[in-house]
Scaffold this motif. Structure first.
Motif, short mmCIF file in Angstrom:
data_model
loop_
_atom_site.label_atom_id
_atom_site.label_comp_id
_atom_site.label_asym_id
_atom_site.label_seq_id
_atom_site.Cartn_x
_atom_site.Cartn_y
_atom_site.Cartn_z
N ARG A 396 0.82 -1.22 0.00
CA ARG A 396 0.00 0.00 0.00
C ARG A 396 0.85 1.27 0.00
NH1 ARG A 396 -2.49 -4.91 0.88
NH2 ARG A 396 -4.59 -4.73 1.77
N ARG A 448 -8.40 5.14 1.99
CA ARG A 448 -9.19 3.94 1.68
C ARG A 448 -8.28 2.83 1.19
NH1 ARG A 448 -13.16 7.63 -1.71
NH2 ARG A 448 -14.75 8.17 -0.16
N ALA A 449 -7.31 3.21 0.35
CA ALA A 449 -6.37 2.22 -0.15
C ALA A 449 -5.43 1.73 0.95
CB ALA A 449 -5.56 2.81 -1.31
N SER A 452 -7.16 -0.68 3.38
CA SER A 452 -8.00 -1.70 2.72
C SER A 452 -7.61 -3.11 3.18
CB SER A 452 -7.86 -1.59 1.20
OG SER A 452 -6.52 -1.82 0.81
N SER A 453 -8.61 -3.97 3.24
CA SER A 453 -8.36 -5.38 3.54
C SER A 453 -7.76 -6.04 2.30
CB SER A 453 -9.67 -6.08 3.91
OG SER A 453 -10.56 -6.09 2.80
N GLU A 456 -10.42 -6.26 -0.36
CA GLU A 456 -10.69 -4.96 -1.00
C GLU A 456 -9.54 -4.56 -1.92
OE1 GLU A 456 -13.29 -3.22 2.80
OE2 GLU A 456 -11.14 -2.80 2.61
N TRP A 457 -8.32 -4.85 -1.48
CA TRP A 457 -7.13 -4.51 -2.27
C TRP A 457 -7.10 -5.32 -3.57
CZ3 TRP A 457 -3.88 -0.72 -2.70
CH2 TRP A 457 -2.59 -0.89 -3.19
N PHE A 467 -9.96 3.44 -5.69
CA PHE A 467 -10.47 3.80 -4.36
C PHE A 467 -11.01 5.23 -4.34
CE2 PHE A 467 -7.70 0.24 -3.44
CZ PHE A 467 -8.38 -0.45 -2.45
N VAL A 471 -15.65 1.96 -1.20
CA VAL A 471 -15.61 0.57 -1.63
C VAL A 471 -16.43 -0.34 -0.72
CG1 VAL A 471 -13.40 0.81 -2.79
CG2 VAL A 471 -13.44 0.17 -0.38
N SER A 472 -16.58 0.08 0.53
CA SER A 472 -17.42 -0.66 1.47
C SER A 472 -17.66 0.20 2.70
CB SER A 472 -16.76 -1.98 1.89
OG SER A 472 -15.65 -1.74 2.75
N ASN A 475 -14.67 -0.20 5.13
CA ASN A 475 -13.47 0.48 4.66
C ASN A 475 -13.59 2.00 4.85
OD1 ASN A 475 -12.20 2.06 2.14
ND2 ASN A 475 -10.87 0.33 2.63
#
Length: 541
Positions: A396, A448-449, A452-453, A456-457, A467, A471-472, A475
């Motif tokens: 990330r 967000r990035a 991110s899980s 998600e990533w 992002f 996204v959720s 997040n």
């Protein structure tokens, strides 16, 4: 069908009106009405250290203004509560009433990106006129101010500018002149960096100009050059085109030629109208269209107008260029101004960093204020992970760094050598927070990035650009909690709290004989920044 002369004339006038109405990117007033379409932004002097001394010269200035065609109605130059000089209403002023009209011949002006001034070039740069032409606009105006103040006060129109120049401030209360200990009391690194860059940039520019011309070096030492730069930066207003007045001669010539064309039987009325319209369109093209296409910006210092103070919201007046009258005017805005009240203008969407650095004051609850946090690369990632309940996964930070979202190293010396004229309060690429819109959307995207899980990533293709939107729910919550914690840590890092600064400010204002002005401004500035941070923290989540 060939258009008739009346239709063409109407079209030309309409085109001219559309071309001259505009807004400027920095500092700006509201659009001027169609009868005064050259809308301008205005700026004015900082607070003066010797208001009493200057007040003694105001009488001579106002008499000079009347003698040279400056018209003013319902206002006077005065001061209140030791706040410096300003424009005050001597009677109730109704909306749309003109209170100041100044002929262009009494103003000083410079164009950007290049200014051509034969007198300045011949006087200071006879062997290297390009050195003047490519100098920043505020340096060109500094040279003009020094010429009329130190060498010859008589303008090319034969008018002495001395009474006006004598009324200008000779010292400024900006951070450029502050003690280093006071700069530390601002508790805000971006403006300290900006002031350091300003000092380096101005000194280097003066050195470059001195090397380019012995005449300049001999006649304008650095202290005088600096005074001129500060005067220009704090008093000039700008418009995004050349200040060109109405020129009747080309229209008269076109009409005469059209009449001669018809009298000699050389063609039809429609053909004569086409020729006259073409000539008129050429004037419009030269006066309005070309300057806009080439992004010409004109900066003007205008007597009387430059005495107006700033009001960020609900100013009492606005400034415009009078195309047909060849002058500048100020008129009253809605809902009018009461007798005894100050008539202010708006310098534009100026934050407190800009107001303090170049004008020497701080605006309380400034709607245009900003806060520059350290870049994401300097945030405490461990503390953010605890706050949001997520760990920063592999890859990330590297992706954010490649995208330029982690910030950059500051290089004051490199920036000072740059020819660009920018206000570099964010040299390190810090996170920008504004009172009007909150956190920069790019920062929310980056967070967000960052938090991110793995799922998600992967779903985003490990691309930061994916992002840009939520996204959720989980997040989004984590990203906002991380940003909130970063702002809390910034606020907690300050040596004093909001409450302590408010109490200190109260004591300073009650101090017999008055508080030290530098220290007072420093406390006011840092208090406003902390208030902005607290507001943002309360709104982020």
């Amino acid at each position: 069908m060939t258009p008739t002369l009346p239709v063409l004339v109407t079209t030309i006038v309409s085109l001219a009106t559309q071309c001259v109405a505009f807004t400027t990117p920095s500092p700006i007033l509201r659009d001027a009405p169609t009868v005064r379409p050259f809308a301008l932004s205005a700026v004015k002097t900082t607070s003066e250290a010797s208001t009493t001394s200057r007040s003694k010269r105001i009488k001579a200035f106002t008499e000079w203004a009347k003698e040279n065609g400056i018209k003013s109605a319902g206002i006077e130059l005065s001061s209140a509560d030791n706040s410096g000089l300003g424009l005050y209403a001597t009677q109730p002023l109704s909306p749309n009433s003109l209170i100041i009209q100044v002929p262009t011949k009494l103003t000083l002006s410079a164009e950007s990106p290049k200014d051509y001034n034969q007198l300045m070039e011949q006087t200071f740069f006879p062997s290297n006129p390009k050195a003047y032409r490519i100098a920043p606009w505020w340096a060109c105006l500094s040279i003009q101010l020094n010429y009329y103040d130190k060498i010859d006060p008589v303008s090319k129109q034969g008018i002495t500018l001395k009474p006006w120049l004598d009324a200008l401030p000779r010292t400024y209360d900006t951070p450029l002149h502050w003690r280093q200990t006071t700069l530390h009391q601002l508790h805000y690194e971006p403006i300290a960096n900006a002031v350091s860059l300003q000092k380096s940039k101005w000194k280097r520019l003066h050195e470059d100009l001195a090397r380019s011309s012995p005449e300049f070096a001999a006649r304008i030492p650095y202290p005088e050059f600096e005074w001129g730069c500060e005067t220009a930066r704090s008093r000039a207003f700008s418009g995004a085109r050349s200040v060109a007045a109405f020129r009747p001669l080309p229209y008269v010539a076109a009409a005469s030629l059209a009449a001669m064309y018809l009298a000699l039987g050389l063609g039809t009325v429609e053909q004569a109208a086409d020729g006259a319209a073409l000539a008129a369109c050429g004037v419009v093209w030269m006066d309005f269209v070309l300057p806009k296409l080439f992004k010409v910006q004109t900066y003007v210092i205008c007597p009387w107008v430059d005495m107006a103070n700033h009001e960020g919201v609900g100013p009492g007046g606005k400034v415009a260029f009078e195309y047909f009258a060849d002058g500048f005017s100020m008129e009253v805005l809605e809902p009018g101004v009461g007798a005894g009240s100050e008539v202010c203008i708006q310098y534009g969407p100026r934050n407190n960093d800009q107001l303090l650095q170049y004008y020497g004051f701080v605006e309380k609850d400034n709607v245009h204020d900003v806060y520059i946090l350290p870049p994401i690369g300097k945030w405490d990632i461990g503390a953010l992970e605890v706050a949001c309940g997520r760990k920063v996964g592999p890859g990330r930070l590297e992706k954010l760094d490649r995208a330029g979202l982690l910030g950059r190293e500051s290089n004051i010396q490199l920036s000072a050598s740059s020819s660009s004229d920018v206000e570099a309060a964010n040299e390190i690429g810090g996170v920008v927070l504004t009172r009007a819109t909150g956190i920069d959307p790019a920062v929310l995207q980056a967070m967000r990035a960052l938090v991110s899980s793995e799922e998600e990533w992967d779903n985003a293709g490990e691309a930061i650009g994916n992002f840009a939107a939520q996204v959720s729910t989980e997040n989004e919550r984590a990203a906002r909690l991380a940003i909130k914690r970063a702002m809390e840590l910034e606020l907690e890092s300050k040596p004093t709290t909001v409450e302590e600064d408010e109490n200190l400010l109260r004591v300073m204002n009650e101090k017999t004989g008055g508080a030290d002005k530098e220290e007072l401004l420093a406390v006011m500035f840092r208090l406003e920044k902390k208030k902005l941070l607290k507001e943002a923290i309360s709104k982020i989540y």
